[in-house]
Design a protein around this motif. Structure first.
Motif, PDB file in Angstrom:
ATOM      1  N   PHE A  32     -38.590  -0.736 -34.157  1.00 40.74           N
ATOM      2  CA  PHE A  32     -39.811  -0.689 -34.367  1.00 40.74           C
ATOM      3  C   PHE A  32     -39.943   0.162 -35.702  1.00 40.74           C
ATOM      4  O   PHE A  32     -40.322   0.012 -36.862  1.00 40.74           O
ATOM      5  N   ALA A  93     -46.465   2.248 -32.391  1.00 43.61           N
ATOM      6  CA  ALA A  93     -46.918   2.260 -30.976  1.00 43.61           C
ATOM      7  C   ALA A  93     -48.125   2.793 -31.036  1.00 43.61           C
ATOM      8  O   ALA A  93     -48.406   3.936 -31.327  1.00 43.61           O
ATOM      9  N   SER A  94     -49.190   2.459 -30.289  1.00 40.58           N
ATOM     10  CA  SER A  94     -50.514   2.787 -30.106  1.00 40.58           C
ATOM     11  C   SER A  94     -50.554   4.337 -29.612  1.00 40.58           C
ATOM     12  O   SER A  94     -51.289   4.972 -29.863  1.00 40.58           O
ATOM     13  N   SER A 115     -49.463  -1.026 -37.523  1.00 42.79           N
ATOM     14  CA  SER A 115     -49.253  -1.965 -36.482  1.00 42.79           C
ATOM     15  C   SER A 115     -49.748  -1.866 -35.199  1.00 42.79           C
ATOM     16  O   SER A 115     -49.367  -2.505 -34.179  1.00 42.79           O
ATOM     17  N   SER A 116     -50.430  -0.611 -34.859  1.00 40.83           N
ATOM     18  CA  SER A 116     -50.744  -0.398 -33.561  1.00 40.83           C
ATOM     19  C   SER A 116     -52.336  -1.043 -33.389  1.00 40.83           C
ATOM     20  O   SER A 116     -53.275  -0.829 -33.936  1.00 40.83           O
ATOM     21  N   THR A 117     -52.230  -1.719 -32.379  1.00 46.12           N
ATOM     22  CA  THR A 117     -53.368  -2.581 -31.828  1.00 46.12           C
ATOM     23  C   THR A 117     -54.271  -2.109 -31.050  1.00 46.12           C
ATOM     24  O   THR A 117     -55.422  -2.709 -30.758  1.00 46.12           O
ATOM     25  N   TYR A 165     -50.754   0.537 -25.087  1.00 43.65           N
ATOM     26  CA  TYR A 165     -50.571  -0.715 -25.746  1.00 43.65           C
ATOM     27  C   TYR A 165     -50.616  -2.054 -24.393  1.00 43.65           C
ATOM     28  O   TYR A 165     -51.480  -2.820 -24.544  1.00 43.65           O
ATOM     29  N   TYR A 217     -43.254  -4.449 -24.508  1.00 46.43           N
ATOM     30  CA  TYR A 217     -42.445  -4.143 -25.650  1.00 46.43           C
ATOM     31  C   TYR A 217     -41.001  -4.941 -25.565  1.00 46.43           C
ATOM     32  O   TYR A 217     -40.610  -5.141 -24.322  1.00 46.43           O
ATOM     33  N   ASP A 242     -47.256  -9.007 -29.723  1.00 43.92           N
ATOM     34  CA  ASP A 242     -46.460  -8.697 -30.827  1.00 43.92           C
ATOM     35  C   ASP A 242     -45.660  -7.619 -30.762  1.00 43.92           C
ATOM     36  O   ASP A 242     -44.566  -7.548 -31.371  1.00 43.92           O
ATOM     37  N   GLY A 243     -45.791  -6.958 -29.328  1.00 45.90           N
ATOM     38  CA  GLY A 243     -44.532  -6.122 -28.879  1.00 45.90           C
ATOM     39  C   GLY A 243     -43.354  -6.709 -28.517  1.00 45.90           C
ATOM     40  O   GLY A 243     -42.172  -6.003 -28.619  1.00 45.90           O
ATOM     41  N   LEU A 293     -42.908  -6.106 -37.972  1.00 47.15           N
ATOM     42  CA  LEU A 293     -43.036  -4.718 -38.188  1.00 47.15           C
ATOM     43  C   LEU A 293     -42.964  -4.271 -39.732  1.00 47.15           C
ATOM     44  O   LEU A 293     -43.530  -3.485 -40.511  1.00 47.15           O
TER      45      LEU A 293
HETATM   46  N1  PHE Z   1     -48.879  -3.512 -31.362  1.00 46.58           N
HETATM   47  C1  PHE Z   1     -47.985  -2.694 -30.655  1.00 46.58           C
HETATM   48  C2  PHE Z   1     -48.758  -1.241 -30.384  1.00 46.58           C
HETATM   49  O1  PHE Z   1     -50.033  -1.029 -30.791  1.00 46.58           O
HETATM   50  C3  PHE Z   1     -46.912  -2.264 -31.679  1.00 46.58           C
HETATM   51  C4  PHE Z   1     -46.265  -3.382 -32.252  1.00 46.58           C
HETATM   52  C5  PHE Z   1     -46.537  -3.855 -33.575  1.00 46.58           C
HETATM   53  C6  PHE Z   1     -44.995  -3.961 -31.899  1.00 46.58           C
HETATM   54  C7  PHE Z   1     -46.130  -4.783 -33.966  1.00 46.58           C
HETATM   55  C8  PHE Z   1     -44.359  -4.796 -32.339  1.00 46.58           C
HETATM   56  C9  PHE Z   1     -44.765  -5.448 -33.528  1.00 46.58           C
HETATM   57  O2  PHE Z   1     -48.321  -0.402 -29.578  1.00 46.58           O
END
Ligand code: PHE
Length: 367
Positions: A32, A93-94, A115-117, A165, A217, A242-243, A293
């Motif tokens: 990541f 990672a969130s 990319s933390s969702t 996450y 993940y 997305d993980g 990523l």
């Molecule tokens: N969205 C994941 C999170 O918040 C992280 C992630 C983003 C992983 C994109 C893979 C691709 O922890």
């Protein structure tokens, strides 16, 4: 030593922007961090080739948080206090973005997570932003996809209970499933430290689901996929988030996961012209296809540089305000608008694993 110059007082330092990036460059989610770093490096190269921002070059200082939330806190403090960065990029990672975001917000330095969702991440305060969708949207879309697109009615859920996450996404999925009349016939959770999932998979199998939602993940999904196959569960039953998007998933478990789908930010074969322009530049530089990523890392950095250029001053506060005003920014992952909650409004991409490759399937509006 003893020259008497204070840190940051050299003319070179005064003539550049310092941005901090904290990422998992070692530890459990190394890929990541590395992918994100590469996307960010491409963005820096591009902006500096154009003369930088307001005539000053941009330097991004990368720090490794070792895939650890406590270390994320330390690195963010270090970037702010030692390096005096004007803005921060990170984490993926969130759980780590939330830890780092608390420090950034307290010190009034804007942070953009690529990319933390997890919804909690940007709720820490006005200085924390993201350029990705949130897991309330992603979990809902996962449930809708299984019910409406795949036409399934019975689903099992498998997730890591001690990861922000994974557990957040599982919860969003379950509440949407309920609304849709999608029946959750089994729910199994594990701890991040576990490596043997056979018992959970056998229990899932006996509940006879038609699909398995596994918002985990990639590093957990590899053993899950292998053990699922051994337990007699077809890889095509799995749906994720997305993980999953790391090369090692298709490399190490591509065969076991043939036909599986997941919700994502980006796919290197998605048709949008700006996505393709990014893929071309990335492949030229790194000799491999970019992951989501990498694309998110690129977009987070580019959006930040754009905001720095628009900001009414050079201070972290002024940059914060400019980020908040971002509308319809044209990124490699799509058009990004930062909304009132400091989250990104954007469409979601569905990817399928086919012939050991991530394959673009669809783009869905989240409205
Ligand atoms: N969205 C994941 C999170 O918040 C992280 C992630 C983003 C992983 C994109 C893979 C691709 O922890």
């Amino acid at each position: 030593a003893g020259c008497g110059k204070k840190d940051g007082a050299s003319p070179a330092a005064a003539n550049e922007w310092k941005v901090g990036a904290y990422l998992s460059l070692s530890g459990a989610e190394t890929q990541f961090g590395k992918d994100t770093q590469e996307g960010t490096e491409l963005a820096v190269e591009e902006i500096n080739a154009k003369g930088g921002v307001k005539g000053k070059k941009v330097r991004v200082i990368f720090e490794d948080d070792k895939s650890n939330p406590q270390e994320a806190t330390n690195k963010v403090l270090q970037l702010i206090n030692r390096d005096k960065v004007v803005a921060l990029l990170g984490e993926v990672a969130s759980s780590r973005s939330k830890a780092g975001g608390i420090v950034a917000n307290k010190n009034k330095v804007p942070m953009i997570t690529p990319s933390s969702t997890n919804p909690d991440v940007t709720k820490v305060g006005p200085f924390v932003f993201r350029v990705c969708f949130t897991d309330d949207v992603q979990g809902q879309m996962g449930a809708r996809f299984i019910k409406e697109k795949l036409g399934k009615n019975k689903v099992a859920v498998l997730y890591a209970s001690d990861d922000l996450y994974s557990s957040g996404l599982a919860n969003e999925f379950k509440s949407e499933a309920k609304k849709l009349g999608l029946n959750v016939v089994a729910e199994k959770s594990f701890l991040k430290s576990e490596t043997n999932f056979t018992t959970y998979l056998n229990e899932i199998k006996s509940a006879e689901p038609e699909a398995i939602y596994a918002p985990v993940y990639y590093n957990a999904m590899v053993p899950i996929a292998r053990q699922a196959k051994a337990a007699g569960l077809a890889g095509s039953m799995f749906v994720g988030g997305d993980g999953w998007h790391a090369d090692s998933l298709v490399h190490d478990a591509g065969e076991e996961m043939e036909g599986a789908y997941f919700t994502n930010h980006f796919s290197p074969d998605m048709p949008a012209p700006l996505s393709q322009a990014f893929v071309k530049k990335y492949v030229e530089k790194f000799k491999r296809e970019p992951s989501a990523l990498a694309a998110q890392g690129y977009d987070a950095a580019m959006l930040l540089f754009d905001a720095m250029g628009r900001a009414k001053g050079d201070t972290p506060e002024a940059i914060r305000d400019a980020i908040a005003e971002t509308k319809d920014f044209q990124g490699a992952t799509g058009a990004i608008t930062i909304n009132a909650d400091r989250n990104a409004d954007k469409p979601i991409v569905i990817v399928q694993i086919k012939g050991k490759k991530f394959t673009y399937f669809d783009t869905v509006s989240t409205k």
